[in-house]
Design a protein around this motif. Structure first.
Motif, PDB file in Angstrom:
ATOM      1  N   LYS A 174      -9.055 -15.846   4.566  1.00 53.45           N
ATOM      2  CA  LYS A 174      -8.941 -14.532   4.983  1.00 53.45           C
ATOM      3  C   LYS A 174      -7.150 -14.480   5.520  1.00 53.45           C
ATOM      4  N   LEU A 175      -6.871 -15.744   6.347  1.00 55.73           N
ATOM      5  CA  LEU A 175      -5.542 -15.448   6.810  1.00 55.73           C
ATOM      6  C   LEU A 175      -4.649 -15.897   6.021  1.00 55.73           C
ATOM      7  N   ILE A 179      -1.142 -13.164   5.165  1.00 53.78           N
ATOM      8  CA  ILE A 179       0.084 -13.840   4.897  1.00 53.78           C
ATOM      9  C   ILE A 179       0.696 -13.469   3.150  1.00 53.78           C
ATOM     10  N   ALA A 180      -0.088 -13.622   2.414  1.00 53.04           N
ATOM     11  CA  ALA A 180       0.099 -12.981   0.928  1.00 53.04           C
ATOM     12  C   ALA A 180       0.203 -11.499   0.710  1.00 53.04           C
ATOM     13  N   CYS A 181      -0.417 -10.909   1.499  1.00 55.75           N
ATOM     14  CA  CYS A 181      -0.314  -9.418   1.528  1.00 55.75           C
ATOM     15  C   CYS A 181       0.824  -8.739   2.301  1.00 55.75           C
ATOM     16  N   SER A 182       1.103  -9.506   3.199  1.00 56.80           N
ATOM     17  CA  SER A 182       2.437  -8.804   4.181  1.00 56.80           C
ATOM     18  C   SER A 182       3.595  -9.513   3.527  1.00 56.80           C
ATOM     19  N   CYS A 183       3.778 -10.407   2.777  1.00 55.94           N
ATOM     20  CA  CYS A 183       4.944 -10.967   2.561  1.00 55.94           C
ATOM     21  C   CYS A 183       5.694  -9.861   1.716  1.00 55.94           C
ATOM     22  N   PRO A 184       5.278  -9.029   0.648  1.00 56.53           N
ATOM     23  CA  PRO A 184       6.384  -8.124  -0.003  1.00 56.53           C
ATOM     24  C   PRO A 184       6.661  -7.024   1.054  1.00 56.53           C
ATOM     25  N   LEU A 185       5.857  -6.682   2.136  1.00 49.86           N
ATOM     26  CA  LEU A 185       6.315  -5.753   3.195  1.00 49.86           C
ATOM     27  C   LEU A 185       7.357  -6.427   3.780  1.00 49.86           C
ATOM     28  N   LEU A 186       7.275  -7.803   4.136  1.00 48.31           N
ATOM     29  CA  LEU A 186       8.405  -8.368   4.945  1.00 48.31           C
ATOM     30  C   LEU A 186       9.700  -8.601   4.160  1.00 48.31           C
ATOM     31  N   VAL A 187       9.569  -8.807   2.942  1.00 43.45           N
ATOM     32  CA  VAL A 187      10.585  -8.906   2.253  1.00 43.45           C
ATOM     33  C   VAL A 187      11.470  -7.514   2.342  1.00 43.45           C
ATOM     34  N   VAL A 188      10.877  -6.514   2.104  1.00 42.79           N
ATOM     35  CA  VAL A 188      11.478  -5.102   2.489  1.00 42.79           C
ATOM     36  C   VAL A 188      12.094  -4.921   3.761  1.00 42.79           C
ATOM     37  N   ARG A 189      11.291  -5.259   4.769  1.00 39.77           N
ATOM     38  CA  ARG A 189      11.621  -5.191   6.250  1.00 39.77           C
ATOM     39  C   ARG A 189      13.026  -6.049   6.433  1.00 39.77           C
ATOM     40  N   LEU A 190      12.944  -7.295   5.544  1.00 39.54           N
ATOM     41  CA  LEU A 190      14.112  -8.079   5.992  1.00 39.54           C
ATOM     42  C   LEU A 190      15.405  -7.545   5.206  1.00 39.54           C
ATOM     43  N   VAL A 191      15.218  -7.030   4.003  1.00 33.72           N
ATOM     44  CA  VAL A 191      16.162  -6.642   3.055  1.00 33.72           C
ATOM     45  C   VAL A 191      16.870  -5.346   3.742  1.00 33.72           C
ATOM     46  N   LEU A 215      12.351   4.717   8.101  1.00 35.51           N
ATOM     47  CA  LEU A 215      10.998   4.905   8.099  1.00 35.51           C
ATOM     48  C   LEU A 215      10.250   4.180   7.192  1.00 35.51           C
ATOM     49  N   CYS A 216      10.879   4.117   5.787  1.00 41.14           N
ATOM     50  CA  CYS A 216      10.212   3.671   4.643  1.00 41.14           C
ATOM     51  C   CYS A 216      10.339   2.123   4.671  1.00 41.14           C
ATOM     52  N   MET A 217      11.713   1.787   4.818  1.00 44.76           N
ATOM     53  CA  MET A 217      11.825   0.190   4.635  1.00 44.76           C
ATOM     54  C   MET A 217      11.620  -0.660   5.898  1.00 44.76           C
ATOM     55  N   ASP A 218      11.690  -0.093   6.989  1.00 43.31           N
ATOM     56  CA  ASP A 218      11.576  -0.758   8.424  1.00 43.31           C
ATOM     57  C   ASP A 218      10.232  -0.453   9.015  1.00 43.31           C
ATOM     58  N   VAL A 219       9.959   0.568   9.519  1.00 50.14           N
ATOM     59  CA  VAL A 219       9.117   1.052  10.560  1.00 50.14           C
ATOM     60  C   VAL A 219       7.502   0.953   9.596  1.00 50.14           C
ATOM     61  N   LEU A 220       7.327   1.438   8.462  1.00 51.04           N
ATOM     62  CA  LEU A 220       6.209   1.487   7.582  1.00 51.04           C
ATOM     63  C   LEU A 220       6.032   0.163   7.241  1.00 51.04           C
ATOM     64  N   GLU A 221       7.030  -0.574   6.899  1.00 51.48           N
ATOM     65  CA  GLU A 221       6.403  -1.804   6.281  1.00 51.48           C
ATOM     66  C   GLU A 221       5.937  -2.750   7.390  1.00 51.48           C
ATOM     67  N   GLU A 222       6.785  -2.696   8.512  1.00 46.24           N
ATOM     68  CA  GLU A 222       6.155  -3.573   9.757  1.00 46.24           C
ATOM     69  C   GLU A 222       4.839  -3.059  10.116  1.00 46.24           C
ATOM     70  N   MET A 226       1.372  -5.420   9.832  1.00 46.01           N
ATOM     71  CA  MET A 226       0.529  -5.774  11.001  1.00 46.01           C
ATOM     72  C   MET A 226      -0.754  -5.414  11.164  1.00 46.01           C
ATOM     73  N   ILE A 227      -0.882  -4.234  10.484  1.00 46.92           N
ATOM     74  CA  ILE A 227      -2.258  -3.485  10.359  1.00 46.92           C
ATOM     75  C   ILE A 227      -3.320  -4.567   9.195  1.00 46.92           C
ATOM     76  N   ILE A 228      -2.590  -4.965   8.450  1.00 50.50           N
ATOM     77  CA  ILE A 228      -3.439  -5.908   7.331  1.00 50.50           C
ATOM     78  C   ILE A 228      -3.521  -7.232   8.031  1.00 50.50           C
ATOM     79  N   THR A 229      -2.473  -7.571   8.719  1.00 49.65           N
ATOM     80  CA  THR A 229      -2.686  -8.996   9.205  1.00 49.65           C
ATOM     81  C   THR A 229      -3.641  -8.751  10.557  1.00 49.65           C
ATOM     82  N   MET A 230      -3.721  -7.675  11.178  1.00 43.38           N
ATOM     83  CA  MET A 230      -4.875  -7.579  12.187  1.00 43.38           C
ATOM     84  C   MET A 230      -6.136  -7.348  11.745  1.00 43.38           C
ATOM     85  N   VAL A 231      -6.525  -6.726  10.605  1.00 40.55           N
ATOM     86  CA  VAL A 231      -7.688  -6.529  10.201  1.00 40.55           C
ATOM     87  C   VAL A 231      -8.148  -7.708   9.483  1.00 40.55           C
TER      88      VAL A 231
END
Length: 259
Positions: A174-175, A179-191, A215-222, A226-231
């Motif tokens: 699960k952990l 990480i796997a599900c968050s990675c695409p979101l983190l890529v957009v956030r860092l870009v 909003l779309c590339m920073d806030v929502l990605e983050e 974090m929601i995916i990670t916490m759940v």
């Protein structure tokens, strides 16, 4: 009285979401153990507190649009990347109960990320000119470090997955999934942050860039990361096979495990 803008609405969204993330992170931290989890879940708590502080500072600009308040907003925005990445470094610690990866390696990645954080804080004041934010070489160096840390996290995740796969527990799966599900979101956030620091495109400029892109590339990605990670992390620590980081040791050479 000032007018509530689109960007203020984004701040309100963060002010609603991140308190829940704080609560979830504290719950996981408690289940992990305050001492064992201190190198893991304090970063998720720190990120959430930074985002809450940044949102409050942003809302203060409605009636008090001062230079100091704007600097506070910029600082909170820029330094949040460090605890965000350190949260995923912490997940590797949580997964690696048998210390398949050298602890010094994980610690080294965390230290590099902290160096990036220090450079980022130092660069904010020097990057502000007449109330306008312009990323200088220090800020760019900080962003470069964060990008490098993210690549290292990906490599360590793959290496750890290969090493623990034969004996992987349910909570570890699960952990890894977090990480796997968050990675695409983190890529957009860092870009998004990289474009703001390394290009002159005004749409990605801190504080005055396009609020929709922000909003779309920073806030929502983050938020989604974090929601995916916490759940998944809450579900992981509630698994029957969950063990605290470092609680399982590899048997010494020449000895039978359990003796």
């Amino acid at each position: 009285m000032g007018t509530v803008t689109y960007r203020d609405g984004i701040a309100i969204l963060q002010l609603i979401i991140f308190p829940f993330i704080v609560v979830a992170a504290l719950f996981i931290w408690n289940r992990t153990g305050w001492k064992a989890g201190s190198k893991i879940w304090r970063f998720a708590v720190t990120l959430s507190l930074i985002r809450i502080a940044g949102s409050i500072s942003s809302l203060l600009t409605i009636n008090n649009d001062s230079y100091n308040v704007e600097v506070a907003v910029a600082v909170c925005e820029l330094i949040g990347i460090a605890p965000l990445l350190l949260t995923y470094v912490g997940l590797l610690r949580q997964i690696d109960t048998q210390q398949s990866l050298p602890p010094r390696l994980i610690n080294g990645v965390a230290i590099i990320c902290v160096i990036g954080l220090i450079l980022g804080i130092a660069g904010v004041s020097s990057a502000s000119d007449n109330g306008t934010y312009h990323p200088d070489s220090i800020v760019k160096a900080s962003m470069g470090i964060f990008l490098a840390v993210f690549v290292i996290i990906l490599l360590l995740t793959y290496l750890l997955f290969v090493r623990v796969r034969p004996t992987m527990r349910v909570f570890q799966k699960k952990l890894f999934l977090a990480i796997a599900c968050s990675c695409p979101l983190l890529v957009v956030r860092l870009v998004y942050s990289a474009l703001g620091d390394f290009t002159t495109d005004s749409r990605f400029t801190v504080l005055v860039g396009s609020p929709t892109i922000y909003l779309c590339m920073d806030v929502l990605e983050e938020i989604f990361a974090m929601i995916i990670t916490m759940v998944l992390a809450v579900s992981a620590v509630l698994e029957k096979d969950f063990v605290q980081p470092g609680s399982i040791r590899q048997p010494e050479e020449g000895k039978i495990e359990g003796v």
